[in-house]
Design a protein around this motif. Structure first.
Motif, short mmCIF file in Angstrom:
data_model
loop_
_atom_site.label_atom_id
_atom_site.label_comp_id
_atom_site.label_asym_id
_atom_site.label_seq_id
_atom_site.Cartn_x
_atom_site.Cartn_y
_atom_site.Cartn_z
N THR A 7 0.90 -1.06 0.06
CA THR A 7 0.07 -0.11 -0.03
C THR A 7 0.75 1.33 -0.06
OG1 THR A 7 -0.03 0.40 2.36
CG2 THR A 7 -1.85 -1.24 1.45
N THR A 8 0.08 2.41 -0.41
CA THR A 8 1.03 3.57 -0.43
C THR A 8 0.79 4.19 1.08
OG1 THR A 8 0.19 4.26 -2.20
CG2 THR A 8 0.90 6.14 -1.15
N ARG A 9 1.97 4.40 1.48
CA ARG A 9 2.12 4.91 3.23
C ARG A 9 1.67 6.21 3.27
NH1 ARG A 9 5.03 1.11 4.92
NH2 ARG A 9 5.74 1.94 6.84
N ARG A 10 1.06 6.45 4.40
CA ARG A 10 0.58 7.80 4.51
C ARG A 10 0.81 8.32 5.76
NH1 ARG A 10 -5.40 5.49 2.55
NH2 ARG A 10 -4.79 4.91 0.31
N ILE A 11 0.83 9.89 5.77
CA ILE A 11 1.04 10.40 7.06
C ILE A 11 -0.30 10.72 7.57
CG2 ILE A 11 1.75 12.56 8.18
CD1 ILE A 11 3.74 12.93 5.72
N ARG A 12 -0.43 10.52 8.81
CA ARG A 12 -1.93 10.75 9.47
C ARG A 12 -2.13 12.03 9.74
NH1 ARG A 12 -0.55 5.90 11.13
NH2 ARG A 12 -2.16 4.24 10.47
N TRP A 13 -2.87 12.78 9.19
CA TRP A 13 -3.47 14.22 9.20
C TRP A 13 -4.62 14.17 10.27
CZ3 TRP A 13 -0.08 17.88 7.95
CH2 TRP A 13 0.87 17.57 6.71
N ARG A 14 -4.75 14.89 11.02
CA ARG A 14 -5.62 14.89 12.32
C ARG A 14 -7.07 15.52 11.49
NH1 ARG A 14 -8.83 18.27 15.62
NH2 ARG A 14 -9.27 17.34 17.71
N LEU A 15 -7.97 14.60 11.79
CA LEU A 15 -9.48 14.77 11.27
C LEU A 15 -10.31 15.76 12.15
CD1 LEU A 15 -10.21 11.37 10.10
CD2 LEU A 15 -9.23 12.93 8.54
N GLY A 16 -10.73 17.07 11.46
CA GLY A 16 -11.51 17.84 12.41
C GLY A 16 -12.69 17.32 12.55
N LEU A 17 -13.34 17.70 13.87
CA LEU A 17 -14.53 17.41 14.24
C LEU A 17 -15.48 18.71 14.49
CD1 LEU A 17 -16.69 15.28 15.04
CD2 LEU A 17 -15.88 15.67 17.51
N GLY A 191 -1.09 10.71 19.14
CA GLY A 191 -0.73 10.66 17.71
C GLY A 191 -0.88 12.30 16.95
N ASN A 192 0.08 12.61 16.13
CA ASN A 192 0.04 13.77 15.39
C ASN A 192 0.17 15.08 16.49
OD1 ASN A 192 -0.62 12.39 13.20
ND2 ASN A 192 -2.10 13.67 12.54
N SER A 193 1.04 14.86 17.31
CA SER A 193 1.42 15.92 18.20
C SER A 193 2.72 16.24 18.20
CB SER A 193 0.77 15.72 19.81
OG SER A 193 -0.73 16.05 19.66
N PHE A 194 3.49 15.49 18.92
CA PHE A 194 5.12 15.56 19.13
C PHE A 194 5.66 14.92 17.81
CE2 PHE A 194 4.04 16.15 23.61
CZ PHE A 194 4.56 17.36 23.77
N GLY A 478 -6.30 12.26 17.03
CA GLY A 478 -7.50 13.20 17.54
C GLY A 478 -8.63 12.79 16.59
N GLN A 479 -8.86 11.69 15.94
CA GLN A 479 -10.08 11.54 15.20
C GLN A 479 -11.03 10.59 16.10
OE1 GLN A 479 -7.29 9.32 15.08
NE2 GLN A 479 -7.70 8.05 13.19
N HIS A 480 -10.33 10.16 17.32
CA HIS A 480 -11.10 9.24 18.18
C HIS A 480 -11.47 9.85 19.45
CE1 HIS A 480 -10.89 6.06 15.41
NE2 HIS A 480 -9.46 5.68 15.80
N PHE A 481 -10.49 10.15 20.46
CA PHE A 481 -10.66 11.01 21.54
C PHE A 481 -10.59 12.32 21.55
CE2 PHE A 481 -9.85 11.97 26.03
CZ PHE A 481 -10.91 11.62 26.69
#
Length: 704
Positions: A7-17, A191-194, A478-481
């Motif tokens: 698969t293509t490797r992806r950086i996880r960007w935070r999903l906004g709620l 994730g997606n912090s430090f 950030g997409q879960h909690f």
């Protein structure tokens, strides 16, 4: 970030709620307790509209008990705008006019002092969607503070509720890595912090980490926290590669907060893996010097930290333009052994600290596992942990190639991967941590995979990880909690995750029963997946359905009678008309939505390759997947090895706007001038055919 073969490797960007409405109410209430003739009472209710669309909304509600422990609860409120509740999770919700009553569902009946229970619901609205202004718990109006009293409980003998915030984890026997890693279960990723690539921890859209966030994660039942850290933008030039003092101190501050909360903590070198470590095949000396300098400084900074802090050598190691597997294995072995040498020689608690070593790409393929076994044999250090990542069978994980269901293939992929690391490591008394797990479709939003299929996946994952004695760490960017709301965006998913840490739950072949809008209603049958439980019955709200009249059970076949379905759909308005819960002897109940539908209808339209939306009347149905073929029967669009396209990447439904969008990524790989036949597959089983023709940047869509 996720790693999955092919698969293509992806950086996880935070999903906004998008939070449309949020209100917090402080309330005192009458609470059923058993600590004497009278008891102190008080609570706080937080009501938040997590998302809203024309005619519908999702709300999350949490109740914090400020008084004495509660055994059994009922929360009542009135909607000021006449909103209607359509379905709920983690609570049984019933309505009488505008008044709504939510009651516990057994497994969450107990609320300790200062503990919180949370549930969610989907509802409908017209005009306005104003939030409730007051709540009552167990029949007593809120007073706003502790101090009220209630009569002693006359029903439901009390149980000893578990504390919401667990006490610090009991240390495992000294020198027992297997026990230590078992005590880390379950784990969570910050994730997606430090790990964000940018100026600071907010570079990818998340807020600064707070003590309150860690406190609230601990309160959810997590025992360990992985704090990914990217160092590339926070150190000086060669030869010293001096880490910025402010950055290192900030990482140390958050690590210390987590340790004070009783967490086991893991830190690492994270996105550096693809930023510069991957150039090692052509720049070995510089990469090794830089890597060594960073770990020397990190090891020194945390040398005296307690043993509950662990180090991970590198996240998802990968190499660019290498000569192949043999060179990749050699380079990773060199990184892991250099990391081991630096940490062990730094002294203090690092002399015996638990160290985490990954496979190449953190893959569980047999060859990658065997390579790491060689490294473990070479190092001969019992205080080592193996790590891999797991994001599921790729077609299911992203919803492509028709991978819409948690079927035997998806399950076999999971058991094969877990079995490989079990046999290679755990069976030899070497602990294993799945340092990240989830589904790749979550990178966009958790709705990429249908809810019931998603829940079955995570129910089985938790079960089999326990079976194979593997510790798991949920990836959460950030997409879960919510990092400031401290609420789960999908409480039903978290309820299933939490249950899977300790037990199994019964599920079914689907969480949806579709009933036609017109014509005779027939009975419907679902297959129960008992998973070692026993079926206890069906319930709608607080009312038990009658076995023999409303449903029958034969073996693992649950049949809803025609008479019951006719009653449940009422006037047969499109969409969810009733929600049932199948209850089992353990675990969480299985939600079943009773849905009225007609076959969806599509309309002719025109647009461009950058903006094309098919007018769609969904009429109660929901889209599962889409096929695309040319006139000669060959596959059209991206991933042309399959006719089934990737959900959300090439197409996406918008139920509020009544459209299905075909995205630029789809047209980018559609032949100019060619007519493409699309087949839309809906969850009711309905298929609808549509045609699109691209002419340069112009697109025409027709139903015939």
């Amino acid at each position: 970030m996720a790693g999955l073969r092919g698969t293509t490797r992806r950086i996880r960007w935070r999903l906004g709620l998008v939070a449309a409405t949020s209100v917090t109410l402080v309330a005192g209430a009458g609470l059923a307790v058993a600590t004497g003739a009278q008891a102190a009472a008080g609570c706080r209710v937080a009501y938040a509209t997590a998302s809203q669309w024309p005619g519908g909304f999702t709300a999350n509600i949490s109740v914090t008990n400020l008084g004495d422990p509660v055994s059994g609860w009922s929360l009542v409120w009135t909607y000021p705008s006449g909103q209607r509740v359509n379905q709920a999770w983690n609570a049984t919700v019933t309505s009488s006019g505008s008044q709504v009553t939510a009651t516990d569902v057994g497994y969450n009946a107990s609320i300790a002092t200062n503990a919180t229970v949370a549930f969610g619901l989907n509802g409908s609205w017209t005009g306005t969607n104003a939030a409730p202004t007051s709540f009552a718990l167990n029949g007593v109006t809120c007073t706003g503070s502790v101090g009220g009293t209630t009569p002693p409980a006359t029903t439901r003998p009390p149980t000893s509720p578990p504390p919401t915030t667990r006490p610090p984890t009991s240390p495992p026997p000294a020198g027992d890595p297997m026990a230590a890693v078992a005590a880390m279960q379950p784990g969570w990723n910050l994730g997606n912090s430090f790990d964000a690539v940018g100026a600071d921890e907010t570079a990818w859209g998340n807020p600064r980490v707070t003590e309150a966030l860690l406190d609230n994660i601990r309160a959810q039942g997590f025992n360990s926290i992985r704090i990914p850290v990217t160092w590339s933008n926070h150190h000086g030039a060669a030869p010293n590669y001096l880490i910025d003092a402010a950055w290192l101190n900030r990482v140390r501050e958050v690590v210390n907060w987590a340790l004070a909360d009783g967490f086991y903590v893991m830190i690492n070198i994270h996105h550096d893996s693809w930023q510069w470590i991957n150039t090692m095949p052509s720049d070995r000396t510089n990469v090794l010097n830089r890597y060594s300098a960073l770990w020397t400084q990190i090891a020194t900074a945390f040398r005296d930290a307690p043993p509950r802090l662990t180090f991970e050598s590198v996240n998802e190691p990968q190499f660019t333009n290498s000569s192949g597997d043999a060179q990749n294995a050699t380079l990773l072995h060199e990184l892991n052994t250099r990391f081991h040498q630096i940490v062990r020689q730094s002294g203090g608690n690092n002399a015996t600290r638990l160290l985490v070593l990954p496979t190449l790409h953190t893959s569980a393929e047999q060859a990658r596992v065997d390579e790491l076994v060689t490294t473990f044999n070479t190092l001969n250090d019992r205080n080592l942990i193996a790590t891999v990542h797991f994001y599921g069978y790729w077609p299911f994980s992203v919803n492509v190639a028709g991978g819409t269901r948690f079927d035997a293939t998806v399950q076999q992929d999971l058991t094969d991967q877990f079995d490989r690391v079990y046999n290679a490591f755990v069976a030899r008394n070497i602990p294993v941590i799945i340092g990240e797990y989830g589904l790749l479709g979550f990178d966009r939003h958790t709705g990429t995979i249908q809810q019931g299929e998603k829940l079955k996946f995570f129910e089985f994952l938790g079960h089999y990880a326990r079976n194979r004695r593997i510790t798991t760490m949920l990836w959460d960017n950030g997409q879960h909690f919510g990092r400031t709301s401290f609420q789960w965006s999908d409480p039903e998913l978290f309820a299933q995750l939490r249950s899977s840490w300790t037990t199994r739950s019964g599920t079914a072949s689907s969480d949806q029963v579709y009933v036609p809008r017109t014509g005779t209603i027939a009975s419907r049958t679902l297959t129960l997946n008992l998973n070692g439980t026993t079926f206890q019955g069906l319930r709608q709200g607080s009312t038990d359905l009658a076995n023999g009249r409303d449903y029958t059970v034969s073996g693992n076949q649950l049949t809803l009678t025609a008479a019951a379905l006719t009653r449940l759909v009422g006037t047969r308005a499109y969409g969810v008309n009733a929600t049932l819960h199948a209850r089992f002897s353990q675990g969480v109940p299985w939600r079943i939505n009773i849905i009225t539908y007609d076959p969806p209808t599509l309309a002719n339209t025109t647009g461009t390759t950058s903006a094309f939306a098919v007018p769609t009347q969904f009429r109660g149905d929901q889209l599962a997947t889409m096929e695309a073929k040319y006139a000669d029967g060959s596959n059209a669009g991206p991933h042309n090895w399959t006719s089934f396209k990737e959900f959300d990447v090439t197409f996406a439904p918008d139920y509020g706007a009544n459209t299905i969008t075909l995205k630029p990524e789809f047209f980018a790989e559609v032949n100019d001038g060619a007519r493409v036949t699309l087949t839309f597959h809906f969850w009711s089983g309905t298929t609808v055919t549509y045609h699109v023709t691209r002419s340069g940047a112009e697109v025409t869509g027709t139903t015939s």
